[in-house]
Design a protein around this motif. Structure first.
Motif, PDB file in Angstrom:
ATOM      1  N   LEU A   8      64.895 119.147  65.363  1.00 31.02           N
ATOM      2  CA  LEU A   8      65.557 118.627  64.163  1.00 31.02           C
ATOM      3  C   LEU A   8      66.649 119.622  63.815  1.00 31.02           C
ATOM      4  O   LEU A   8      66.373 120.796  63.589  1.00 31.02           O
ATOM      5  CB  LEU A   8      64.546 118.516  63.021  1.00 31.02           C
ATOM      6  CG  LEU A   8      65.093 118.073  61.662  1.00 31.02           C
ATOM      7  CD1 LEU A   8      65.507 116.608  61.703  1.00 31.02           C
ATOM      8  CD2 LEU A   8      64.058 118.302  60.565  1.00 31.02           C
ATOM      9  N   LYS A   9      67.904 119.177  63.778  1.00 29.49           N
ATOM     10  CA  LYS A   9      68.994 120.121  63.552  1.00 29.49           C
ATOM     11  C   LYS A   9      70.176 119.423  62.893  1.00 29.49           C
ATOM     12  O   LYS A   9      70.253 118.181  62.876  1.00 29.49           O
ATOM     13  CB  LYS A   9      69.436 120.765  64.864  1.00 29.49           C
ATOM     14  CG  LYS A   9      70.026 119.814  65.895  1.00 29.49           C
ATOM     15  CD  LYS A   9      70.378 120.541  67.197  1.00 29.49           C
ATOM     16  CE  LYS A   9      69.180 121.116  67.881  1.00 29.49           C
ATOM     17  NZ  LYS A   9      69.477 121.718  69.201  1.00 29.49           N
ATOM     18  N   PRO A  10      71.117 120.174  62.330  1.00 29.00           N
ATOM     19  CA  PRO A  10      72.311 119.569  61.742  1.00 29.00           C
ATOM     20  C   PRO A  10      73.100 118.781  62.782  1.00 29.00           C
ATOM     21  O   PRO A  10      73.207 119.198  63.945  1.00 29.00           O
ATOM     22  CB  PRO A  10      73.117 120.775  61.251  1.00 29.00           C
ATOM     23  CG  PRO A  10      72.122 121.867  61.079  1.00 29.00           C
ATOM     24  CD  PRO A  10      71.092 121.640  62.152  1.00 29.00           C
ATOM     25  N   ARG A  11      73.641 117.653  62.349  1.00 25.59           N
ATOM     26  CA  ARG A  11      74.431 116.839  63.273  1.00 25.59           C
ATOM     27  C   ARG A  11      75.656 117.606  63.768  1.00 25.59           C
ATOM     28  O   ARG A  11      76.152 117.350  64.876  1.00 25.59           O
ATOM     29  CB  ARG A  11      74.847 115.537  62.574  1.00 25.59           C
ATOM     30  CG  ARG A  11      75.340 114.453  63.529  1.00 25.59           C
ATOM     31  CD  ARG A  11      75.340 113.098  62.858  1.00 25.59           C
ATOM     32  NE  ARG A  11      73.983 112.645  62.550  1.00 25.59           N
ATOM     33  CZ  ARG A  11      73.712 111.550  61.838  1.00 25.59           C
ATOM     34  NH1 ARG A  11      74.693 110.822  61.328  1.00 25.59           N
ATOM     35  NH2 ARG A  11      72.454 111.212  61.603  1.00 25.59           N
ATOM     36  N   GLU A  12      76.130 118.567  62.972  1.00 25.46           N
ATOM     37  CA  GLU A  12      77.282 119.366  63.412  1.00 25.46           C
ATOM     38  C   GLU A  12      76.971 120.170  64.674  1.00 25.46           C
ATOM     39  O   GLU A  12      77.881 120.603  65.376  1.00 25.46           O
ATOM     40  CB  GLU A  12      77.711 120.341  62.309  1.00 25.46           C
ATOM     41  CG  GLU A  12      78.206 119.677  61.042  1.00 25.46           C
ATOM     42  CD  GLU A  12      77.129 119.574  59.980  1.00 25.46           C
ATOM     43  OE1 GLU A  12      77.459 119.674  58.791  1.00 25.46           O
ATOM     44  OE2 GLU A  12      75.945 119.395  60.354  1.00 25.46           O
ATOM     45  N   PHE A  13      75.682 120.392  64.953  1.00 30.43           N
ATOM     46  CA  PHE A  13      75.290 121.183  66.117  1.00 30.43           C
ATOM     47  C   PHE A  13      74.997 120.322  67.343  1.00 30.43           C
ATOM     48  O   PHE A  13      74.454 120.836  68.330  1.00 30.43           O
ATOM     49  CB  PHE A  13      74.056 122.019  65.797  1.00 30.43           C
ATOM     50  CG  PHE A  13      74.305 123.153  64.835  1.00 30.43           C
ATOM     51  CD1 PHE A  13      75.600 123.523  64.479  1.00 30.43           C
ATOM     52  CD2 PHE A  13      73.252 123.878  64.300  1.00 30.43           C
ATOM     53  CE1 PHE A  13      75.831 124.570  63.601  1.00 30.43           C
ATOM     54  CE2 PHE A  13      73.464 124.930  63.422  1.00 30.43           C
ATOM     55  CZ  PHE A  13      74.764 125.269  63.066  1.00 30.43           C
ATOM     56  N   LEU A  14      75.325 119.067  67.305  1.00 30.67           N
ATOM     57  CA  LEU A  14      75.086 118.169  68.441  1.00 30.67           C
ATOM     58  C   LEU A  14      76.413 117.779  69.076  1.00 30.67           C
ATOM     59  O   LEU A  14      77.088 116.844  68.638  1.00 30.67           O
ATOM     60  CB  LEU A  14      74.334 116.909  67.964  1.00 30.67           C
ATOM     61  CG  LEU A  14      72.917 117.143  67.424  1.00 30.67           C
ATOM     62  CD1 LEU A  14      72.351 115.870  66.833  1.00 30.67           C
ATOM     63  CD2 LEU A  14      71.999 117.663  68.520  1.00 30.67           C
ATOM     64  N   PRO A  15      76.819 118.440  70.154  1.00 34.44           N
ATOM     65  CA  PRO A  15      76.167 119.614  70.756  1.00 34.44           C
ATOM     66  C   PRO A  15      76.709 120.904  70.139  1.00 34.44           C
ATOM     67  O   PRO A  15      77.649 120.894  69.347  1.00 34.44           O
ATOM     68  CB  PRO A  15      76.583 119.495  72.216  1.00 34.44           C
ATOM     69  CG  PRO A  15      77.977 118.936  72.135  1.00 34.44           C
ATOM     70  CD  PRO A  15      77.957 117.985  70.965  1.00 34.44           C
ATOM     71  N   TYR A  16      76.111 122.022  70.569  1.00 36.19           N
ATOM     72  CA  TYR A  16      76.640 123.317  70.162  1.00 36.19           C
ATOM     73  C   TYR A  16      78.002 123.540  70.803  1.00 36.19           C
ATOM     74  O   TYR A  16      78.231 123.198  71.966  1.00 36.19           O
ATOM     75  CB  TYR A  16      75.700 124.441  70.593  1.00 36.19           C
ATOM     76  CG  TYR A  16      74.421 124.514  69.787  1.00 36.19           C
ATOM     77  CD1 TYR A  16      74.447 124.891  68.449  1.00 36.19           C
ATOM     78  CD2 TYR A  16      73.197 124.228  70.370  1.00 36.19           C
ATOM     79  CE1 TYR A  16      73.282 124.969  67.708  1.00 36.19           C
ATOM     80  CE2 TYR A  16      72.017 124.304  69.634  1.00 36.19           C
ATOM     81  CZ  TYR A  16      72.059 124.679  68.297  1.00 36.19           C
ATOM     82  OH  TYR A  16      70.912 124.741  67.569  1.00 36.19           O
TER      83      TYR A  16
END
Length: 586
Positions: free
Chosen positions: A284-292
């Protein structure tokens, strides 16, 4: 398939050697680059600065290689076939973020050692690692060859997956255990005297609680606690099926010591924190990090959620798993409240801003940071506490934050959808008809004081304030003040005076014109040292004015300082009505 070969080139010189075989189909340029930062640690670290002697060859001939920028190269193969790129990596950063190597053990993240081939970043990666004789190797990377915990060949599905598998090597002490039906291992490198059986039992309790909390759905098939043990150190970084840890030797439980003291509790809390990240930020992570995007800063205002909620649960899980008692947990919670509200930064920066500026203001703190910023870890943990208590009250104690997170992770973590700033609030409203928008707007985007006392009172817990022992400590318990006055500055007492480290806004030292990094040598013409400090502070009363002599840089100056009364910075939590706890602290 990309093939990396990693070996210890010169342990005494802290040098790894890396060779990368790249399959090419014909002439054309390829771009090689190394990340500038590592997920979970939001600061540009420029790992490429440690690379040297970068060369490329194909079929016995040198291949042209050009510098693109501080972390990128471009090569120009002239024909189909395999291009081999070779280089050295200097590894002497004893932390969980980069790479370290000496004659005693080695550790690295692939983001510090393995160049990405940009045009082939989605291709599978095969990694062959060799180690000195007598060394073992631990990593969560899927193994292709070699015996358990030995050197061999490994595989990652692509470059992003590769950099999520840290490696620990050396004459390791390895202790395996089962938690939640999943094999785990405590892996220790460095000189230690740990009661490994005891530690594994306590870790199992932590892991089993968290696995059950998320619906018995661990997002991994095995898990490793990769731990570097040193004389003094602390740190942790989460990965997909492991965590990299750095701890002090004293933090590990010793044989025949049944009590969980503060040092050992610190280690267990660190493990609990990083393990919780398996759900909350790794999947579960921020959408801004998809992808890094690892070549430059990647901004999000959501770190308060991912680090704050995780920080709330690290100690809470220790209590719920039976490792610390109620009084200890409330003291730790009081510590967090005291730290957050000690300085003026909490009134100037929201946790949304703290999250956004993690790259600079949080990760590059200076002597004035307490006066200007707030920690998205610590205040985020207090917001999580409020969310937990609010959800319990709104649902007549049928729900709690943990149950909500389980469902939230299933919807947005297991599906890799990622979250936006309003996703959690909208989810809670739609799924449970609980309105949190007003609270989140004030708590996350504003700087007003959190309703901690009111919420805790609903659960039979009082929140009181008390004077600190001295200027250097704020804690979650009542203490006897050792000073009758407050300087309003953190300091280090030495034989050469008081070295001021932080001068708090609007308090006595700042009003007197003193600054961080000043060295106070005399008060009222009497020398101040570590030996005379206690007597000096006991001599005065609030409101008295004294002459202070200090050095700024190498220049001596004097100023007038008016003492203030010790402020009520300590926060004391006490259960006054156990019947109201309603399962929050069982």
């Amino acid at each position: 398939m990309l093939q990396y070969r990693i070996c210890v080139d010169n342990a005494a010189a802290h040098q790894f050697r890396v060779a990368l075989d790249i399959p090419v189909t014909g002439p054309g340029a390829l771009t090689l680059r190394l990340p500038a930062w590592i997920p979970g640690s939001y600061m540009i670290r420029d790992f490429a600065r440690n690379l040297s002697k970068v060369t490329a060859h194909q079929a016995g001939h040198a291949v042209a290689i050009d510098l693109v920028d501080k972390q990128s190269w471009r090569i120009f193969p002239q024909q189909a076939g395999t291009v081999t790129v070779e280089y050295q990596v200097y590894a002497f950063d004893l932390s969980v973020r980069s790479a370290y190597l000496d004659q005693f053990f080695g550790f690295y993240n692939h983001s510090s050692l393995c160049l990405e081939v940009v045009e082939l970043s989605e291709e599978p990666c095969q990694v062959a690692v060799s180690v000195p004789e007598g060394w073992r190797l631990a990593t969560g990377m899927p193994r292709l060859s070699g015996s358990h915990f030995a050197a061999g060949e490994f595989r990652a599905e692509n470059y992003q997956a590769l950099i999520d598998y840290p490696v620990l090597m050396g004459p390791l002490n390895i202790h395996e255990f089962i938690a939640g039906g999943v094999k785990h291992a405590l892996v220790l490198a460095g000189r230690e005297f740990a009661d490994s059986e005891r530690i594994c039992a306590d870790l199992a309790a932590i892991c089993e609680y968290q696995i059950a909390m998320f619906g018995h759905q661990p997002p991994f098939q095995q898990y490793l606690f990769l731990t570097m043990v040193v004389g003094k150190g602390f740190g942790g970084l989460e990965h997909s099926n492991s965590t990299a840890l750095l701890c002090s030797r004293k933090d590990l439980a010793k044989a025949n010591k049944a009590v969980i003291d503060n040092d050992y509790r610190t280690f267990l809390s660190l493990c609990s924190h990083e393990y919780f990240h398996s759900w909350n930020v790794k999947t579960l992570k921020p959408r801004e990090f998809l992808p890094y995007q690892l070549q430059q800063e990647q901004y999000t205002k959501q770190l308060w959620f991912y680090e704050g909620i995780t920080s709330y649960y690290d100690d809470y899980v220790l209590h719920q798993a039976g490792l610390i008692d109620q009084a200890t947990y409330l003291t730790l919670l009081g510590d967090t409240i005291a730290r957050v509200y000690r300085a003026a930064g909490v009134t100037k920066q929201s946790v949304a801003e703290s999250s956004f500026y993690a790259w600079t203001k949080f990760y590059k703190q200076d002597e004035n940071s307490p006066n200007s910023i707030v920690s998205y870890y610590a205040k985020g943990a207090l917001i999580a506490l409020c969310l937990d208590l609010k959800i319990r009250l709104a649902s007549q104690h049928q729900l709690n934050l943990g149950l909500v997170l389980k469902d939230f992770w299933q919807a947005y973590g297991a599906t890799s959808l990622g979250t936006e700033e309003t996703t959690f609030v909208d989810f809670v409203n739609q799924q449970y008809a609980i309105q949190l928008a007003g609270f989140i707007d004030a708590a996350v985007y504003g700087t007003s004081e959190l309703p901690l006392a009111e919420l805790l009172a609903e659960f039979g817990v009082s929140l009181l304030t008390a004077a600190s022992a001295d200027d250097n400590s704020v804690v979650g318990k009542a203490v006897t003040p050792t000073h009758s006055v407050s300087l309003g500055a953190k300091y280090k007492a030495t034989g050469a005076g008081l070295e001021l480290q932080t001068v708090y806004e609007h308090e006595a030292a700042q009003q007197a014109g003193l600054s961080a990094l000043d060295r106070v040598i005399a008060i009222d013409n009497l020398q101040v040292t570590d030996a005379t400090l206690k007597e000096m502070f006991e001599r005065y009363q609030p409101g008295q004015t004294v002459t202070v002599h200090a050095f700024r840089r190498d220049e001596l100056f004097s100023t007038e300082l008016t003492w203030q009364a010790p402020l009520q910075h300590n926060k004391v939590l006490k259960v006054t009505n156990p019947q109201l706890l309603q399962g929050w602290l069982c």
